[in-house]
Design an enzyme around this catalytic site. Sequence first.
Site, PDB file in Angstrom:
ATOM      1  N   ARG A  48       0.888  -1.179   0.000  1.00  0.00           N
ATOM      2  CA  ARG A  48       0.000   0.000   0.000  1.00  0.00           C
ATOM      3  C   ARG A  48       0.914   1.213   0.000  1.00  0.00           C
ATOM      4  O   ARG A  48       1.842   1.296   0.806  1.00  0.00           O
ATOM      5  CB  ARG A  48      -0.871  -0.036   1.261  1.00  0.00           C
ATOM      6  CG  ARG A  48      -1.574   1.263   1.620  1.00  0.00           C
ATOM      7  CD  ARG A  48      -2.828   1.447   0.791  1.00  0.00           C
ATOM      8  NE  ARG A  48      -3.720   2.455   1.299  1.00  0.00           N
ATOM      9  CZ  ARG A  48      -3.551   3.766   1.159  1.00  0.00           C
ATOM     10  NH1 ARG A  48      -2.472   4.248   0.587  1.00  0.00           N
ATOM     11  NH2 ARG A  48      -4.455   4.605   1.612  1.00  0.00           N
ATOM     12  N   GLU A  56     -11.277   5.433  -4.686  1.00  0.00           N
ATOM     13  CA  GLU A  56     -11.710   4.037  -4.788  1.00  0.00           C
ATOM     14  C   GLU A  56     -12.037   3.749  -6.250  1.00  0.00           C
ATOM     15  O   GLU A  56     -12.410   4.652  -7.005  1.00  0.00           O
ATOM     16  CB  GLU A  56     -12.937   3.790  -3.911  1.00  0.00           C
ATOM     17  CG  GLU A  56     -12.670   3.955  -2.431  1.00  0.00           C
ATOM     18  CD  GLU A  56     -11.667   2.956  -1.896  1.00  0.00           C
ATOM     19  OE1 GLU A  56     -11.736   1.766  -2.256  1.00  0.00           O
ATOM     20  OE2 GLU A  56     -10.803   3.363  -1.097  1.00  0.00           O
ATOM     21  N   ARG A  90      -0.849  -5.482   4.706  1.00  0.00           N
ATOM     22  CA  ARG A  90      -0.025  -5.036   3.579  1.00  0.00           C
ATOM     23  C   ARG A  90       1.092  -4.166   4.134  1.00  0.00           C
ATOM     24  O   ARG A  90       0.903  -3.444   5.115  1.00  0.00           O
ATOM     25  CB  ARG A  90      -0.841  -4.183   2.597  1.00  0.00           C
ATOM     26  CG  ARG A  90      -1.974  -4.912   1.926  1.00  0.00           C
ATOM     27  CD  ARG A  90      -2.773  -3.979   1.055  1.00  0.00           C
ATOM     28  NE  ARG A  90      -3.407  -2.948   1.863  1.00  0.00           N
ATOM     29  CZ  ARG A  90      -4.272  -2.047   1.408  1.00  0.00           C
ATOM     30  NH1 ARG A  90      -4.594  -2.024   0.128  1.00  0.00           N
ATOM     31  NH2 ARG A  90      -4.804  -1.157   2.213  1.00  0.00           N
TER      32      ARG A  90
END
Length: 163
Positions: A48, A56, A90
């Site tokens: 990330r 999004e 992540r």
Amino acid sequence: MLRFCVLLLLLTACKADQPTVLSGVVIKVLDGDSLIIRDAANQEHALRLAFIDAPEYSQAFGSESRRSLDRWAYQKTAVATVIDTDKYQRSVVLLQIVGKDINAEQVKAGLAWHYQHFAKGKQSTTQFALYQAAESEARAAQRGLWQEATPTPPWDYRRAHPR
């Protein structure tokens, strides 16, 4: 023996201060701020991008943001300096490809916000100012999501559209 223990303790402490660096080839871009790399040991790492938040995929400019990151990163060798681990396990990273700060490039293109809430206290003063300037420049030039009069930040969009 005591000297050995002290030396071992000091070496361990010094190593803990060094950031973890991952490198590998980008095998998949998930959206405008997350991707997967495969390292030399054939291990996959979900990453990330730190200090930014991209729209999004279902949000305005979400697909453009993903395509931008794809052009920068897909099938290229990346160097990722790990800053943190997120709730999805992540690695949160600063991503470099051919010496370019890809996180900042997404902001410059107007395809991600500088995520100030997360960046404060974790991002260096110089780097914070650089990302702020990149966002201000993108806003002034009305690049990407800044073409809209009042773009909705992804953190507000996620709150209004829970999964």
